[in-house]
Structure formats: structure tokens, C-alpha cells
Scaffold this motif. Sequence first.
Motif, PDB file in Angstrom:
ATOM      1  N   PRO A 453      20.590   5.658  -4.471  1.00  0.00           N
ATOM      2  CA  PRO A 453      21.309   6.756  -5.139  1.00  0.00           C
ATOM      3  C   PRO A 453      20.328   7.761  -5.743  1.00  0.00           C
ATOM      4  N   PHE A 454      20.763   9.031  -5.850  1.00  0.00           N
ATOM      5  CA  PHE A 454      19.891  10.097  -6.343  1.00  0.00           C
ATOM      6  C   PHE A 454      19.210   9.743  -7.663  1.00  0.00           C
ATOM      7  N   SER A 455      19.967   9.125  -8.569  1.00  0.00           N
ATOM      8  CA  SER A 455      19.457   8.887  -9.915  1.00  0.00           C
ATOM      9  C   SER A 455      18.290   7.915  -9.938  1.00  0.00           C
ATOM     10  N   ARG A 456      18.079   7.164  -8.845  1.00  0.00           N
ATOM     11  CA  ARG A 456      16.987   6.189  -8.808  1.00  0.00           C
ATOM     12  C   ARG A 456      15.818   6.620  -7.923  1.00  0.00           C
ATOM     13  N   LEU A 457      15.922   7.813  -7.343  1.00  0.00           N
ATOM     14  CA  LEU A 457      14.902   8.271  -6.407  1.00  0.00           C
ATOM     15  C   LEU A 457      13.504   8.308  -7.017  1.00  0.00           C
ATOM     16  N   ALA A 458      13.386   8.986  -8.149  1.00  0.00           N
ATOM     17  CA  ALA A 458      12.069   9.135  -8.769  1.00  0.00           C
ATOM     18  C   ALA A 458      11.483   7.776  -9.130  1.00  0.00           C
ATOM     19  N   ASP A 459      12.342   6.859  -9.618  1.00  0.00           N
ATOM     20  CA  ASP A 459      11.861   5.531 -10.024  1.00  0.00           C
ATOM     21  C   ASP A 459      11.279   4.772  -8.843  1.00  0.00           C
ATOM     22  N   ILE A 460      12.044   4.677  -7.758  1.00  0.00           N
ATOM     23  CA  ILE A 460      11.592   3.840  -6.641  1.00  0.00           C
ATOM     24  C   ILE A 460      10.384   4.447  -5.928  1.00  0.00           C
ATOM     25  N   ILE A 461      10.348   5.754  -5.798  1.00  0.00           N
ATOM     26  CA  ILE A 461       9.214   6.382  -5.130  1.00  0.00           C
ATOM     27  C   ILE A 461       7.940   6.195  -5.947  1.00  0.00           C
ATOM     28  N   GLU A 462       8.036   6.372  -7.268  1.00  0.00           N
ATOM     29  CA  GLU A 462       6.856   6.228  -8.119  1.00  0.00           C
ATOM     30  C   GLU A 462       6.314   4.795  -8.084  1.00  0.00           C
ATOM     31  N   VAL A 463       7.202   3.809  -8.222  1.00  0.00           N
ATOM     32  CA  VAL A 463       6.772   2.414  -8.234  1.00  0.00           C
ATOM     33  C   VAL A 463       6.231   1.999  -6.871  1.00  0.00           C
ATOM     34  N   SER A 464       6.895   2.406  -5.793  1.00  0.00           N
ATOM     35  CA  SER A 464       6.461   2.029  -4.453  1.00  0.00           C
ATOM     36  C   SER A 464       5.090   2.620  -4.131  1.00  0.00           C
ATOM     37  N   LYS A 465       4.878   3.858  -4.527  1.00  0.00           N
ATOM     38  CA  LYS A 465       3.582   4.483  -4.269  1.00  0.00           C
ATOM     39  C   LYS A 465       2.481   3.792  -5.064  1.00  0.00           C
ATOM     40  N   LYS A 466       2.770   3.434  -6.300  1.00  0.00           N
ATOM     41  CA  LYS A 466       1.762   2.750  -7.133  1.00  0.00           C
ATOM     42  C   LYS A 466       1.368   1.413  -6.498  1.00  0.00           C
ATOM     43  N   GLU A 467       2.358   0.686  -5.971  1.00  0.00           N
ATOM     44  CA  GLU A 467       2.050  -0.600  -5.356  1.00  0.00           C
ATOM     45  C   GLU A 467       1.159  -0.415  -4.127  1.00  0.00           C
ATOM     46  N   SER A 496      -5.819  -8.362  11.766  1.00  0.00           N
ATOM     47  CA  SER A 496      -6.065  -9.122  10.542  1.00  0.00           C
ATOM     48  C   SER A 496      -4.761  -9.686   9.997  1.00  0.00           C
ATOM     49  N   ARG A 497      -4.631 -11.009   9.978  1.00  0.00           N
ATOM     50  CA  ARG A 497      -3.429 -11.628   9.433  1.00  0.00           C
ATOM     51  C   ARG A 497      -3.284 -11.320   7.949  1.00  0.00           C
ATOM     52  N   GLU A 498      -4.401 -11.320   7.235  1.00  0.00           N
ATOM     53  CA  GLU A 498      -4.362 -11.066   5.797  1.00  0.00           C
ATOM     54  C   GLU A 498      -3.855  -9.658   5.505  1.00  0.00           C
ATOM     55  N   GLU A 499      -4.356  -8.684   6.269  1.00  0.00           N
ATOM     56  CA  GLU A 499      -3.942  -7.303   6.028  1.00  0.00           C
ATOM     57  C   GLU A 499      -2.482  -7.097   6.422  1.00  0.00           C
ATOM     58  N   ARG A 500      -2.068  -7.693   7.527  1.00  0.00           N
ATOM     59  CA  ARG A 500      -0.663  -7.571   7.918  1.00  0.00           C
ATOM     60  C   ARG A 500       0.240  -8.211   6.874  1.00  0.00           C
ATOM     61  N   ALA A 501      -0.167  -9.368   6.333  1.00  0.00           N
ATOM     62  CA  ALA A 501       0.631 -10.033   5.303  1.00  0.00           C
ATOM     63  C   ALA A 501       0.753  -9.151   4.068  1.00  0.00           C
ATOM     64  N   LYS A 502      -0.313  -8.446   3.735  1.00  0.00           N
ATOM     65  CA  LYS A 502      -0.294  -7.546   2.582  1.00  0.00           C
ATOM     66  C   LYS A 502       0.699  -6.395   2.814  1.00  0.00           C
ATOM     67  N   VAL A 503       0.684  -5.854   4.033  1.00  0.00           N
ATOM     68  CA  VAL A 503       1.604  -4.761   4.368  1.00  0.00           C
ATOM     69  C   VAL A 503       3.049  -5.259   4.361  1.00  0.00           C
ATOM     70  N   GLU A 504       3.279  -6.434   4.940  1.00  0.00           N
ATOM     71  CA  GLU A 504       4.627  -6.997   4.964  1.00  0.00           C
ATOM     72  C   GLU A 504       5.149  -7.192   3.546  1.00  0.00           C
ATOM     73  N   ARG A 505       4.288  -7.679   2.659  1.00  0.00           N
ATOM     74  CA  ARG A 505       4.704  -7.893   1.275  1.00  0.00           C
ATOM     75  C   ARG A 505       5.052  -6.569   0.593  1.00  0.00           C
ATOM     76  N   CYS A 506       4.250  -5.548   0.851  1.00  0.00           N
ATOM     77  CA  CYS A 506       4.502  -4.229   0.272  1.00  0.00           C
ATOM     78  C   CYS A 506       5.837  -3.663   0.747  1.00  0.00           C
ATOM     79  N   VAL A 507       6.088  -3.756   2.057  1.00  0.00           N
ATOM     80  CA  VAL A 507       7.331  -3.229   2.619  1.00  0.00           C
ATOM     81  C   VAL A 507       8.533  -4.031   2.126  1.00  0.00           C
ATOM     82  N   LYS A 508       8.394  -5.346   2.089  1.00  0.00           N
ATOM     83  CA  LYS A 508       9.496  -6.188   1.622  1.00  0.00           C
ATOM     84  C   LYS A 508       9.827  -5.887   0.166  1.00  0.00           C
ATOM     85  N   ASN A 509       8.806  -5.650  -0.648  1.00  0.00           N
ATOM     86  CA  ASN A 509       9.040  -5.301  -2.050  1.00  0.00           C
ATOM     87  C   ASN A 509       9.791  -3.989  -2.168  1.00  0.00           C
TER      88      ASN A 509
END
Length: 569
Positions: A453-467, A496-509
Motif C-alpha cells: 500500500p502507498f502508505s508503506r512505500l517509503a518504509d519498505i524501500i528504505e529498509v530494503s535498500k539498507k539491508e 558461489s553458494r555463499e553469495e547466492r544464499a546471501k542474495v536469497e536471504r535478502c530477497v526473501k526478507n
Amino acid sequence: MSARLFSGRLAGVWRRSFSASGVPKKPLTERPPSTVGRTWSDSSHHSPKWSGRSVIALTATAGLFGFGIAVAALQDPPKHAVMLFDSKMPRPEYASVEEMEVALKEIRRAISHHGEQEDIISTDPDDLHAHGYSEWSTTNPDGLPVAVAYPRSTEQVSIIAKICHKYRVPIIPYSGGSSLEGNFSAPYGGISVDFAYMDQIIQFNKDDMDIVVQPSIGWQDLNEQLSRMGSGLFFPIDPGPSAKIGGMIGTNCSGTNAVKYGTMKDWVINLTVVLADGTVIKTRRRPRKSSAGYNLNGIFVGSEGTLGLVTEATLKLAVVPEDFSVAVVTFPSIRDAASAAAGVMQAGIPIAAMEIMDEVQMKVVNLGGATAPRTWKEVPTLFFKFAGSQAGVKENIARVQAITRANRGADFEFAKDEREQKLLWSARKESLWSMLALRKEGEEVWSTDVAVPFSRLADIIEVSKKEMDDLGLFASILGHIGDGNFHESIIYDGRSREERAKVERCVKNMVNRALDMEGTCTGEHSVGWGKKESLLREVGPDTLAVMRQIKSALDPLWIMNPGKIMDLP
């Protein structure tokens, strides 16, 4: 033979040659080759009947509905109980490789018998690889199709489906091939149905502002033809440049114009669909408005070919606006840009499009050179498109400028002419290509999306980018922020399994964060193979069970694009 045993068997069989196809197990990093040369021919129309098995499945489903309603009237079950849709479904059993070979021979005979001189079946290993593996997709399950079919007509698609149904051969539709979630992968083998030859305009109804097209016409090609005809009309849904109408229907895609014109489902009037057993149906007639029966368009749009194959579509068209203006504005932070975007939407300003790109993505565009000689400030940026009457465009620009200034936005930079409009907007359109161009050997790009929803856009984008930054990933945020939809694009070492796992975790979050904010796991790329777990969390087991019942009623053998949207029973 069970689907699990068959899947395991294929992994071994595809390492060696056999008479119908010599397909190697696909490599993890190899890129798909270009498509093979093709020609065109026509055929007549054919419409087989429902099979007894399909009728039984529909009757059983209706009985299940009646039983569930009766029980509900007599009992007060526990709140967690699922009465209506908790019946057990048998696990599908698919054809062996030998049976698939028999099916291919029968398809060839049947197509030839109906007057087609050219062999529409390909078993070339490179062709199979291109139709089972995608460099676009975030996930590529093991397995390749045993053949690729190139039908020329609805009748030929019907013949293919009828024979595949007879032998329990999986059918996987293929259109533009640009999907991101493994949508056209072939984990259980089967036949990939590529609509490359079915790319024509069938009927143009200018006075009614609609058009009938085949599934493999690209949206850009469609608009170019409409422009050459001087129609004054266009098709407004604009995803990636390579997208084609069939895939756009299958994924209910959107694009940059969605904030003004909506998504694919809003522009479909009628579909011609080949069902699992070869039956051909039309979902509606041609009026834009109808309340006659179930909304079958709503079932097939977004179903990713799991319920049927779309062979024709009647689409609405829109009037080309009188005036256009394109502008960009920069911000000191991604949160400021997202807050400005939410403010524009909450003010109800009728903009044509609004896109966001962070500083990483702006740098990627500069490095990729897609808009050379133009270079961009490498800071968070909003792209605006205004369309309408001259007076309306001028008023909307003034209102948006006031909102962006209140959120620390810089001055607007406007395109001077039509050429510069295309150049400005191409920076957004070329974003994924720019990311792909930066890959080094062994690197992959993971691109996926969510919407909130619009009201949560800034929150999720800011947190996701920081991660992403905290994890040290080369990643960017971009997307159709005007409808709450944004994407993460991440370059990583696929070896790299480690790097892929890191990306998967980021996307899943990111996905879980969106769901926690009452959002969706996919705004426009659909579920495919990659987001089934997220879909379950989003809609819950009861809603997913309803989807399973619809699937079983229309495709009781589960041969239509199996494993997409939901797992096999």
C-alpha cells in the motif's frame, strides 16, 4: 510412473541421446542461444469435445461443493477446519520418455494429416535448452522439454493438447521468454509450445476501439502497426520491450503506464483458449461490458498457462493523448523520493507514469551506455510522464512540482522534444538490460518485485535498500512506484553458494516484509516456480486450496505447465 520417479529418470535420460531428442542436462551458467529461423503457414479451425475424464472431474468438483455446503449447514466446525476443499488429490503421473516419443510421432502425423507440410516439432538440443532455461529467471529448476512445438493456428494447438492429454504429456506455453520466476521451465519434461508463428493481427475494429491478435505479437509491434495505420489508438500496457501479448496475459503484467491505465486484466475483452484436452472455448463476446456468467477472463489472465493455452485475444485500445511531457527530478535519499511518490498518489493527481530508480541504478545506466551520450546524476531519481490535454498536463506538472519540492526534490528537468522524451524514458526502460550488460563471467542478475500500500512505500524501500547495502551487495531498487510496486535487481556470483544464499536471504526478507505490510509477493511478474512458498503465505492454505480445485477441474491430469503457481498434489 510417479512424477517424482519420472523427474529423476529424466535427469539421467537427458544426459544421453535418444531418437526423439539428444538433450544434455542444462549447464548452470550457459546462456540460451538465439532462436532458430522460422516461416509461416496457415491452417483451418478445429474444436474437439470434452473428454469423459474432464466431465467426471467437473461433476466431482460440483458434488464436493454441494457436500461442503450441506455439512456447513448442519455443523459448527472448529474455526481452523477446511471442509470444502480438503479432499485429497492423486499425485499426477506423467508419460515416460518413450511415451513422449510416441506422442511426438502422433502429433507429427496428425498435423501432417490436416495439411501442414512443414514439421512443427523441434528436438534440437539448443532449442530445448532455450525453452527450459532462462538467464532472466531467478530460478531454473532441473529439466528440459523433450521437444518444442511451433503451431501455426488454434487448430494445431488443439491437436497438440489433445494428444498430450491422451499420453499425459506436460504442456508448457512459451511466448516472449522474458519471465523472471521460472514461468516457462520444464521440470517434468513435456512439450514446450512456442507461439512464435502466431504473431498476427486478426481483426481491427477501429470504431469499437478493440483489436483481435494472436499471442506472439509484441506490444511494441502492435503499437507500431496501429501508428502506421494512423488509427489514433494504442495499447497502453508496456512491460519490458521484448514482452508479447500471450505472456503478458499469462502473468497479468503491467509496466510503467499501470498507474494511469491499470494492468493487463483491465484490457482483455475476450480470449480464445485451448483447454487441457484440446477443447477450444471463447471466454466472452466482444462488448466491453458483460455480466453473462462467470468472469472466465479473470480465471485465465494471470494463470501462467496452468489452465489453458491462449491462442487469440480481443484487447481494448485507448486514444493517443493530445499532449505528452516527460521529466525527471532527483532527491537526496531514496526515502525522500518514495515519500514524494506516495504524496503524488494520495493527492489524486492523474499522472501517466511515475518510476523510481536509486543511485546504484542510475550509475548502472551510465555505465551501460544505453542512453549515451546522455549521462545522469547518480542519486535517487523519480521519472514522470504526463499525458492528456495541454491545459491538463500543465496543471498536473505544477501540482507534482509542489509535492516534490516539499520532499526535498530538485528542480524538474523536462524533455525538450519527442526525441528527448524517448531518451529520458529509455533510462528507465533500459534498466534491466543495463544490469545484464555489467555482468562478468559467472555472474547472474536476480530481479524480483513486490507491491505494498502507498502508505508503506517509503518504509519498505528504505529498509530494503539498507539491508542490501549492509550485506555488501551490488544491488539497486527501481520500479513502478506509482502503484506501490518496486523491484530489487542484484548482481552476484552464480558460482558461489555463499553469495547466492546471501542474495536469497535478502530477497526473501523483502518479500516477507511486503507481506507483513499487507502487500503482495509479486506485483507484476507472477508466481511461476520461484514464489510458490510466498504465495502460500500471502493467501493462506484455504485460498490456495480453492485454486487447486479450479486447476483440477480444468486440468484433471495436471499437464498444463505443471509445478507453476502451486506444487503438484
